[in-house]
Structures are given as C-alpha cells and as structure tokens.
Design a protein around this motif. Sequence first.
Motif, PDB file in Angstrom:
ATOM      1  N   UNK A 159       0.694  -1.428  -0.220  1.00 29.80           N
ATOM      2  CA  UNK A 159      -0.230   0.093  -0.346  1.00 29.80           C
ATOM      3  C   UNK A 159       1.149   1.095  -0.063  1.00 29.80           C
ATOM      4  N   UNK A 160       1.837   1.175   0.198  1.00 25.84           N
ATOM      5  CA  UNK A 160       2.868   2.303   0.963  1.00 25.84           C
ATOM      6  C   UNK A 160       2.926   2.786  -0.934  1.00 25.84           C
ATOM      7  N   UNK A 161       3.464   1.433  -1.574  1.00 27.56           N
ATOM      8  CA  UNK A 161       3.971   2.286  -3.121  1.00 27.56           C
ATOM      9  C   UNK A 161       2.970   2.569  -3.968  1.00 27.56           C
ATOM     10  N   UNK A 162       1.235   2.025  -3.579  1.00 26.59           N
ATOM     11  CA  UNK A 162       0.508   2.534  -4.405  1.00 26.59           C
ATOM     12  C   UNK A 162       0.599   4.153  -4.690  1.00 26.59           C
ATOM     13  N   UNK A 176       2.999   5.389  -5.963  1.00 25.55           N
ATOM     14  CA  UNK A 176       4.321   6.247  -6.282  1.00 25.55           C
ATOM     15  C   UNK A 176       5.163   5.952  -7.943  1.00 25.55           C
ATOM     16  N   UNK A 194       6.874   3.757  -7.999  1.00 29.70           N
ATOM     17  CA  UNK A 194       8.098   3.132  -7.771  1.00 29.70           C
ATOM     18  C   UNK A 194       7.673   1.497  -7.765  1.00 29.70           C
ATOM     19  N   UNK A 216      10.518  -0.217   3.875  1.00 27.40           N
ATOM     20  CA  UNK A 216       9.984   0.494   2.346  1.00 27.40           C
ATOM     21  C   UNK A 216      11.492   1.615   2.865  1.00 27.40           C
ATOM     22  N   UNK A 228       1.756   5.272   6.234  1.00 29.48           N
ATOM     23  CA  UNK A 228       1.585   4.666   5.495  1.00 29.48           C
ATOM     24  C   UNK A 228       2.015   6.077   4.174  1.00 29.48           C
ATOM     25  N   UNK A 277       5.093   7.502   5.101  1.00 24.49           N
ATOM     26  CA  UNK A 277       6.424   7.006   4.455  1.00 24.49           C
ATOM     27  C   UNK A 277       6.533   6.757   2.948  1.00 24.49           C
ATOM     28  N   UNK A 278       5.518   7.300   2.480  1.00 19.20           N
ATOM     29  CA  UNK A 278       5.208   7.157   1.160  1.00 19.20           C
ATOM     30  C   UNK A 278       5.492   8.199   0.472  1.00 19.20           C
ATOM     31  N   UNK A 281       9.102   8.167   0.800  1.00 14.39           N
ATOM     32  CA  UNK A 281      10.056   7.210   0.074  1.00 14.39           C
ATOM     33  C   UNK A 281       9.879   7.595  -1.612  1.00 14.39           C
ATOM     34  N   UNK A 282       9.281   9.148  -1.514  1.00 10.52           N
ATOM     35  CA  UNK A 282       9.493  10.307  -3.023  1.00 10.52           C
ATOM     36  C   UNK A 282      10.475  10.240  -2.511  1.00 10.52           C
TER      37      UNK A 282
END
Lengths: 430, 165
Positions: free
Chosen positions: A47-50, A52, A54, A155, B152, B155-156, B159-160
């Motif tokens: 879900x974190x990567x949704x 993005x 990435x 992550x 979430x 962190x997103x 991360x970006x």
Amino acid sequence: MAMTVVEKILSKATGQSSVKVNDVVEPVVNVAMSHENGALVINQFLEVYEGTGLKPEVWDPSKIVIIFDHRVPAETSKTATNQKKIRDFVAKQGIKKFHDIRGDEGGICHQILPEYGYVRPGYVVVGTDSHTTSHGALGAFSFGIGATEMASVWALGTVLNVEVPPTIKVEVKGKLPPFVTPKDLVLYLIGKVSAKGANYRVIEYHGETIRNMSTSGRLVICNMAVEAGATSGIVPGDEETIRYLKEEAGVKEDIEIISPDANAVYEQVIEIDVSNLVPQIACPHTVDNVKPVGDVEGVKLQQIVIGSCTNGRLDDLEGAAKILKGHKVARGTRMLIFPASWKIYREALKKGILGDLVDSGAAIINPGCGCCLGVHQGALGDGEVALATTNRNFKGRMGNPKGEVYLCSPEVAAASAITGVITDPRKGGR
Amino acid sequence: MSKVVFKLEDDISTDVIYPGRFMATVLPTETPQFAFADYTEFNSKLKNKEIPPGSVLIAGNNFGCGSSREQATSTLKGHELTVVAKSFARIFLQNSINLGLKTVICPGIEGEVGDEIEVTHDKVINKTSGKSSDIIPLPSARQAIIDAGGLIAYTRKRLIEKHKK
C-alpha cells in the motif's frame, strides 16, 4: 556527554556524536524480524508503494528475517494461505533469512535470532512482536513494533520518529539460590515496578548476578522486560556475549562491544539482592500480580506448560527433567512441553531429556508459540487452571477467558507436575 | 459531543481487545467483528452497528499492554471509536497513531457509561458530571504522522523524497 548503552547505540545508528533522552531520531535498522504477521506487513508495504510509480522492493533483503512460529504447522486454511503468501514474497524479494516449518532450522523467532547469530551487540533490532525485547540479551537495542511500522522499515530501512527513551538501571547482586532462576528474578522485578512501571523506558541490567548469568538467562530477563512496559531490556555486551555468539551461534567475524559510560545518567536505579530470593509466581490475570510461591502453594492445576520464547531452552528442559526424573505427572494434570527451537529439541533428544520427560508422562509438542497465546494447541477448558513458564497470563491468553494462567520457572512447573498443585521446588529437592 | 459506551479498568491487554484465537485474521476490513470478542454484549452491539462512530471508550492506565498485534488497533478503528485512557502502552499507542485510531491521554479521566463527553484540543469535558480534565498532548514527533494522515501516507511521502535525491 556521558551516555547509556541505548544512547550510544542510537548515536551510532544515526551517525551523531551523541543523543540524549527525548531527542527524536531515525535510526538505521540492522535486523527487521517478522513472523506470520508478515502477511499484514506485506499488505501495508504494498500500500505504501501504491500510486508512487516505484517498484515495491524492500530496502535490504539481507536485513529482513522471517520466521514461522505462531501457528506451526498451520491450524487452519487461513493461516496456511497467509504462510503461502509470505513464502511467495520472501522468494520474490530474495529474503534469505527465512525460517520455514522445518526440523533443521525452525523454531520460535526469539530463539532463532540469537541461535543463528543474527543479532550483535550495538545493533538496532525491530520485530513485529512485543517480545522482541529479548534480543537486548545480546547487547542490542531491540524493540517491538506494529505491522504498519514494519512496512515503513521495509521501505526506508530506518525507524521513523523514535524518541530516545530514558533508562532505568537495574543492579543485581548475589548468587541465585538453588531452584531459583532468572525467571524468578524478572517476575520479582515486574511485581516491584508494576506492569506499567517501565513504560516508554529501557531497562539496563547490571551487577555481578547478570555478569555471571548465561545468555539463556539474560534472554529470559530481557524477554519479560516488556511485561513491565519497557521499550527494551538490555544487558550490555560482555565476555559471555562474545562466547555465546562465537561458540553457540557460530559467528566468525569480530564482535564489537558497546558499553555505557560509567557516569551515564539513569532516570532511576533499582538494586536487587537475589541471595534470599524465593521462587516467584505471577497470578491471574496480570503479570505484575506476583507472589512468592509459598502464598499460592496448593492451587490445583489441570495443565502445566514448559516452553515458549521465555523458558523453552535447553537449560530449562534440563532443569525440569532433573526434578521429574523417576516421578510421574500427577493424574488429572496434563503436562505440555514446547522446546523453543528444533535445535533445542534435537539436543534435548540426544541428551535423553525428552525421553525422560515423556516417560514421566509429559507430551512433547513441536517447537513454536503453541498454547502461550492460545492460537494453536493446548487451549484451556472452562474453569481450568494452568501453570506455565510462558510470559503472559492475561484473561483469555491461553485460548479461554474462563481459564486461569499462573506463570513460573521451569523448576516450579516440574515440581508442580508431580503433585498436580502449585509446589515449591525447594521442598524435597532432587 | 459523544457518549461513553464502554468503561474499562487498568492494564487492558491487546489479548482482551482482540483475543489471540482470532489472530489469523489480519485485514482491517475483517478485524472489527472480533473487537472485545469476550465481552459478548458489547461485541454484539458493535457488530449490530448499535454504537455510533465517534463513541467513547474510557479506560484506566496502560491501555493496550502486551502483544504488538495491530489487529487490536484496526478492530477499534473499524468502529471509529475514540479511546480516552489515563495512559497507553507504547506499542498500542504507536499503532493507533500509525493507523489513525483516535487516542486521548487524559490522566484525570472520570466517567460512566452513558455520560456525554466532549474532547477539545486540550481537555476532556464530561458534560454529565461537569468535570473537565487536561489532555497530555501526543509528542510532536508523533503529530507529524497524524498530520500526514497516518504512517502509510507519511512513509510514502518519505519514500518519494528519498527517490528524488
């Protein structure tokens, strides 16, 4: 500036010359451990990567450890499906430190981490399990986190927004009397400080008793530090830590020791002399409801459990077998034994310990978390009472809110198995 | 204004909030059905949607002690309850901030089931008893996660930023 051992570890993990209590830091993680709840971590991670753009790849697969222990082998198709999901993820991400349901390398996460030398002094260790405090036994700053927080670690490779915790120094002196163990020491400590007494704090163990204690015993007192609310328990690394890692865990590399400064500032210092300590029992339904064994002798028991990440190691099984040898488990009482890992199982088998325990009437269950948290085997019936070497006695813990759980050392558990009631192991002796 | 719907004592463990025997269920969409499963009456009310979102659960010290299981947070979040406790155990509080469960630290909280409660930015006011008690603010480091909309999202964002460098 003088620092405690955790302050030193956090300075190192953040690349700063020093940190102090209440500083907000973002330490780099050395070990990130999960068990079956890795299934939830995977969901949160994806879900974190949704959105993005990435690719969801963990920051460093060599630092992630996944161990199946809570429900092994799977008790339901739901668990089996979650385990399958984790297996697929582990293969895809190239996570090598994966301990599946296997006799050659399986076991409870808090036993596998030390056993395989995954933890070193000075490391920052996080785990999606509250008993991750255990690994302070090897001089690491090791603490439990939730699944979403672990997804964030997977992550980024760091733990976000950690406040440097104050430290309580526990100075222990004296020699533990016969039949009195590190478990009794930690139960006594929890009774003294209460279940919330060390909330948001680190317990740093010192003193001659701790220096003379094996890593196995140190794992017990750090494991249960969380039952006083502590973020982590820690025994600063020393000669014994190096011996354990080299001799028992087979670590080849040099091991660096991080010690606190002599004039480090502690929030509180607690002194304990164990010379006259007696076996301790945590009574239902809180772990800080601790009484000397004499106060609860005679309580009738239907189930006795030896095992778990707290007291399922070789010395625990050995201590129990010595007391039980030549005796039978009382009729009307069942005794379940869960070794903490398959390596321990194998060693206990070789030494004849398991055979002796079985001859006495104990049932040996496969290594895992088992009945400690009431998810797999060994649930209690309505109104039944258990005595266990595990770490929690909360209402419903052993699978039934109408059951009661008392906590103790393996020695008390073994002596009580013979009589079927809570029994002081010092009476009668070996 | 919200009603107190449940009152609990000190040291309520995550085993009580979400019993271990339901731990194989992990999805936040599925965990709400097992909230306080062993308090069958309250659990039924929750399941039957008799408890309106925003209702208040009041507790003593060390709420959420024990296991790190995140289900204990998602199960309460699923019913949009607000937990007002004298103090919280560390992992539970962190999980709640990460998932957006509303938690209020209020050492002087007093109240009974049925009381009307108002939570302001710095006080909990019990309209029924007339008593008001101070809130201990969450540490500022935690507030950043809440402001971002949970861990979430936070962190997103991080991360970006990391990948832009």
